[in-house]
Structure formats: structure tokens, C-alpha cells
Design an enzyme around this catalytic site. Sequence first.
Site, PDB file in Angstrom:
ATOM      1  N   ASP A  46      -1.019 -28.802   2.302  1.00 29.22           N
ATOM      2  CA  ASP A  46       0.122 -28.964   3.192  1.00 29.22           C
ATOM      3  C   ASP A  46      -0.342 -28.522   4.575  1.00 29.22           C
ATOM      4  O   ASP A  46      -1.304 -27.784   4.709  1.00 29.22           O
ATOM      5  CB  ASP A  46       1.270 -28.083   2.673  1.00 29.22           C
ATOM      6  CG  ASP A  46       2.427 -28.055   3.648  1.00 29.22           C
ATOM      7  OD1 ASP A  46       2.830 -29.142   4.093  1.00 29.22           O
ATOM      8  OD2 ASP A  46       2.913 -26.960   3.951  1.00 29.22           O
ATOM      9  N   CYS A 106       0.836  -1.206   0.000  1.00 29.16           N
ATOM     10  CA  CYS A 106       0.000   0.000   0.000  1.00 29.16           C
ATOM     11  C   CYS A 106       0.866   1.249   0.000  1.00 29.16           C
ATOM     12  O   CYS A 106       2.091   1.188   0.075  1.00 29.16           O
ATOM     13  CB  CYS A 106      -0.924   0.000   1.211  1.00 29.16           C
ATOM     14  SG  CYS A 106      -0.044   0.124   2.766  1.00 29.16           S
ATOM     15  N   ASP A 159       7.391 -28.269  -0.582  1.00 35.59           N
ATOM     16  CA  ASP A 159       6.182 -28.371  -1.388  1.00 35.59           C
ATOM     17  C   ASP A 159       6.413 -27.931  -2.830  1.00 35.59           C
ATOM     18  O   ASP A 159       5.582 -28.174  -3.694  1.00 35.59           O
ATOM     19  CB  ASP A 159       5.073 -27.483  -0.807  1.00 35.59           C
ATOM     20  CG  ASP A 159       4.692 -27.891   0.589  1.00 35.59           C
ATOM     21  OD1 ASP A 159       4.511 -29.103   0.798  1.00 35.59           O
ATOM     22  OD2 ASP A 159       4.603 -27.013   1.457  1.00 35.59           O
TER      23      ASP A 159
END
Lengths: 50, 741
Positions: free
Chosen positions: B456, B50, B638
Amino acid sequence: MTILIYLIPVALALGGLGLGAFLWAAGSGQFDDPLGAAHRILRDEDDRPL
Amino acid sequence: MTFADAAFDKGCPSNLAPPAHGTNVQGADAFVQKVAGRYILDLNVRGAKCGACLARIEGAVQGLPGVSVARLNLSNGKMRVEWSGALTGTEVADAISDLGYGVSPFSASDSVDNRKSEERSLLIAMGVAGFAAANIMLLSVSVWGGANEMGGATRQTFHAISGLIALPVIVFSGRHFFRSAWNVLKRGHANMDVPISLAILLAFSTSVWETVVGGPHAYFDACTMLLFFLLIGRFLDARLRRQAWSAAHDLAALQGRSVTRILPDGTSKAVRASDIQAGDELLLAPGERSVIDMTLTAGESEVDESLVTGESQPRTAVAGSLLYAGSVNLGAVLRGRATAPAANSLLSDIASMLEAGEQRRSSYRKLADRAVGLYVPFVHSTAALTFVGWLVAGASVREAILVAVATLIITCPCALALAAPVAQVVASGKLFRLGIFLKSGDALERLAEVDHIVLDKTGTLTLGEPVLMRDAAAQASLSAAAMLARASRHPLSRALVAAAGPGPVAANVIERPGLGIEAEIDGETCRLGAPDWVGAKPAAKSTGPEIWFSRGRSEPVCFRFEERLREGAIRSVQGLRDAGLSLEVLSGDRSGAVARLSETLGIADWRAGALPQDKAARLEALQREGRHVLMVGDGLNDAGALALAHASMAPGGAMDISQSASDAVFAGGLASIGQVLAISKSARAVMRQNFALAAGYNLIAVPIAVTGHVTPLIAALAMSLSSLVVTLNALRIGSGTGGKA
């Protein structure tokens, strides 16, 4: 209808002005960070120019 | 209270991204370039979302001595800092890291600029075509409007002016299509650019001829408008692809990180990881993440391998043990010997797994590709048949060509070229507002096909950080224990500090690897660590992670921790199941923890103790069963599975490599999974409708064109209308799913 001799070039020149502005903006990186530009405008302190 | 809340005002002030910690900023110096007496450093900043982030980061860097330029690009997270004087690159990177943002140096490469210049040249070509289309239309409207009153000479002049505007524009803006069409024609194939180029070139040449002989119809406006619409689609597509590509490129940035090498003379020096050879001696400072596999030679420390193995508890590493790339040193300084160059590290193995996955994905046939495969032969044969048919029916060659060109123009795939990119841009914009960053447009199509979800555990279903369980006895000792814990990087210590809030640090804290930490508070020896070491006898077998604290001779107290589920996890999982999807948990953690969590969530299908290879194998097995799997994971372990899955997602706190491997990154809770699937389904439906609309349009337009009833006016109206309808239809995406969790 001789007025067309002036009006058509005038219309083209005005269009060309817009195109020139767009090309300048695209070339100088104005569209590189649309997200940041939207937020920068809200900052209070003066932003140093590039 | 979660760790993020208590992180002392770090990271994005609007909480759009979790604060980063433990980022490796050592050796940013290796990436500093010196140009004309000034130093330039390019950084990758993660977590800036932002305007307040922008002001904070730039303000902090501007405040450093000698800095002249500090500019952050919020759209892609790249930051350039220029300075002169004694400042080092590490100090610059630290200033940003201290604010709670992830930061890593990178060397700006040529390939990035190439992509960018392609996108920019498409944008300029689009602008030029737009200018020409608008101005020619101005002239064309007067020709059409004054059809009965305008003299032949005026009309011819107007056509000539249109032609003069169109010629340079067709060469300049049309070159993108001509080049691509020529390239595929040389290889004996055809793509969408072939009918486009043919239509533009034929329409332009016949229009020139018509202008010369003073004919009534010229198609200059159609040529440029066609280019304008097609370039809009092309530009949107290029921008989406570049975003996807630069996300994948961050992986290379990770490998571009530096390591501290110990030179033969005993001094240490920051060098790029890519320069390391097997056998080099390395130093791993506390808090640093290893980027190279190494065998430890000296030192003893706790290491956090959660990103490598998924195991949430740190392990004690001693001399002789193997340390994989991706592990974080939590305790004392470690020395080690590189077992392989960076190119052969575990990280690179995973990177090559990613590549294999990317290749598999690129062979995925997109909806648009399939549509084009049907479309191109149809357009060409229709135009050719029209030409032959009119000749046979006794028309002159000029008439037959005019009708055939009109057919080509009217069937030109304007709507087809816009159908997919517009839908993808609208969908990714919608997802972005929900805090989900979609990395590629065609990911939407794959996400829409998902029927099975693999989750996961650590960091995905849970927050990845342990949370202190409230306990009256432990509460009394919390502030004293926190004084010790503040000196440690151990995850449990950090969770303790998060619960205790800000406060002082005990003096002279000593860290005993594998045991805990020790210090004196008010003359009493305090210990925080393993139960045996602090002198406690655990009453019952613990169910989760715990840490013991003793002060002087008083009875030791136990701090128990639990892994906290992400907010709304149970509801989100229920929602996914209600949507008819099957779920399973695939974790590298111990089976007890996985079983407990799966039970809470009501997922019967779970696997624990899975190594990265096991995860990849499981994904392949599911793929063989014909399932379309969505993998959701965050760790290094992963990454391979993420790349292999049909579609994949990673949470915002995930490791860069996993974010690179996945199709979407979400900042919010698990509800995002449902949102992504809903919006991608909606986007796919809209894309199909768009193709159907484009086909329907042709069904009406082709008979009109073939029978020779198309004038330039009708062609212009039909083209604009079909493009408009397709674009408006795309705006409907997700309108019914926006607020739903």
C-alpha cells in the site's frame, strides 16, 4: 538403609514446597505480565502493592 | 525532521512505537462499571513498549483525584483503573491520550478469561508434571544405579513410591491429552493425542502390574517425563495462540467504542456504538472518528478519509453527503443520521471480510499437522505388529506387552510435539527484539512461502503524513502561519506546526470549511488555506499538496508539502527485489501520486484509485494465479486485502483493524519486511530439520525397541536427548540474519 524412610519423604516434601510456590505464583497472576514485571523492578519510586 | 520527532515528547520515550494522535476517547464513560461504590474502567492502551511508558502512564493516572488502582499490563496493553469520587471515565482516558498513547475502552468479556484460564491450567499441569518427573527420576536413578546390589524388596518399594507419585499426576496433568483424544476418537478420527494417551495409559498400567509382581522394569518416570515435555510444547502453543487471538479481539474493541447520540429532546448522550439503530441522530465532534456510517444532516467540515479510501487529501463533507465509519472529523461539529446499525457499517463489512480470510487461513495445513498425519498410523501399527510378532515368536503375553509398551513410549512424539512450537517461540522472540510483533506461530510458515509482495502507499511506503518542503520565501512566514495552523486538525496544518515547532496560537481562529482558517495577528487579517481564498494566483500547476498563507495586504506565500518515503524504503525495496521477489504498489490514492512514488522506488507494477473491494479482488486474482502474496498495508481500506492475502503485515501506526487483520506488526522501517521473510524462512528450515531429526531418531530407536532391547533407562535417555536436540536446533533460528537489513 533405614535412613531412606526419612530421606525419601524429606526429598518429596522439599520438592512439594517448590511445587507449592510455583502453583501459588501461577495462581496469583505472577506470570501474567512478564514484560511489565521486568521493567517495574527498575522503577525508583515505591510501587504500591496490588 | 519528521512529525514524530517534533511531537513534543509524546508517546514512547524510547521511540519503540510512534506516538498516537486523534484517538477517540469520547464516551469512555459508557464503559465504566460501578462495583461496591468504586468505579472500574478497563482500557486498551496502544504504543506502550518500555518501562518509561509504564511509569509515565501509571503516574499520570495515579495523579488523578480519587484513583486507587492504576495498573498497566505491558505484555498485552490492558489497563485497569479503579477510583472513587467525581472523576469521569473520559478524564481518565484523556490523561493517557494526552501523553501520546492510543487508548480505547473495552468491556472485559468472559471469552478472554476462558483463554487465559486454559493457558494457566496448562502451565499448572506442566509444573505438576515437572515436579513428578524430577522426583520419580530421583528414585529411578537409584534403581538403575543399584541394579546389581539393590534387593528386590527395596526396588519394589521404590517402584511403589514412584507409582504413588505418578498416579495423581497422570490424572491431573494427563487430562488435557485424554480429553482431546477421547473427543476425536468419538468422531472416528485420530490426532497426536491418541498415541500419547495410549502410550501413557498402557505404560502406567503395565508398570503397576510389574510393581505388583515385583518385576525389574517400571516406566513411571517415562510416563511423567513424557507428560512434562509434551505439556511444555502445549503451553507454548497455547500462549502463542492466545496472543494471536487477543490481537484479533481488539477489532471487537473498536466496534465497542461509543458514539454521541442526540436524543429526541435535543440533549446528547454517550452510548455504545452497538446500541445504535438506523435513523438515530448522531453528533461527530471535531477530532472524533466515526464508527458508524452516516448521512450528514447539518454542519460542514473537512473529513480525513485516508483510513477508509487511502486518499491522502481531506475532503469537504456537507449536509447530505455520506460519511463512512473510520473517517475523522477535522473541523467543525457534524450532525448526521445513522444509515445502518454498527453491525452493518462499512467497518463490519470489513470485519466479515476478515472473518472469511481467517477461515481460509485456518484451513492452511501446517507442517506439524502433516507430520502427525504420517506419524500416528506408523506408531500404532508398529506397536501392534511388535506385540503380535513377539507372541508369534513364542513370548508370553506379559513379555509381548512389555516390549510393545516400550515401543510406544520410545516412539512417542516428544520431539515432534516440541519441533514446531519451540521454533515458533524462538522466531517470534527474535522478531520481537527487532520491533516486529508476530501474531501467530503458523504465520511463519505462510510468510516463508511468499513470492510476491503487494504494498500500500499511504502510511506504508510513505509516512502517511505530509512533510513541509524547505523554501526560503515560505520560511519567513512560517512562524506566523503556524500560529493559525495550531488551531486546526487538518493534516497540512499539522505538518506546518511540526516544521515550525512549539509556539503560540493565534486568538479567535475561525475555520471556514473547504476554504481554510482565518485570524487576526497584530491587527492584520491572516488567512491560511486554498489559493483563491487567500488571493493568490498559482503560477504553475502544483505537483503535490500545498497551502497558501496571506498576511494583510502582502503577497501570499505558498507552503508546499511532499509525502515523505519511510526511511530506507528505496534500499529495502531493492533488497526485496534482490531476494527474487516481485513487487507491486496497490493504492487508493490518485494515480499521479502513486506513479511518482512507484517510479522513485523502481516498481513498474502499480495500481491507483483502488477501492477496498478492488484491493480484495486484486488479491483474489493473484491467489488464483497461484501466487503466494504478502500484503503490506495500514488503512481500513487495506484490511480486507490483508485478511485475504496468504500472509500480511501492517506498520505500527496502522489502524487497529488492519493490525488485527495482519500476521505481523512492525514498528521500524520497511527493512522489517525483509527481516520477517528471512527469519520465517530460517524458522521453516529449522522446523523441517526438527521433523527430520525426530524421524531419524525413530529410525534408530524403533529397531531397538521392537527387538526388545529397551529398558526404562534407555527410554528416558532417548526421550530427553531427542527433545534436547530439537530445542537446541531451534535456538539457531535467525542467527545468520539478525543484523542484516
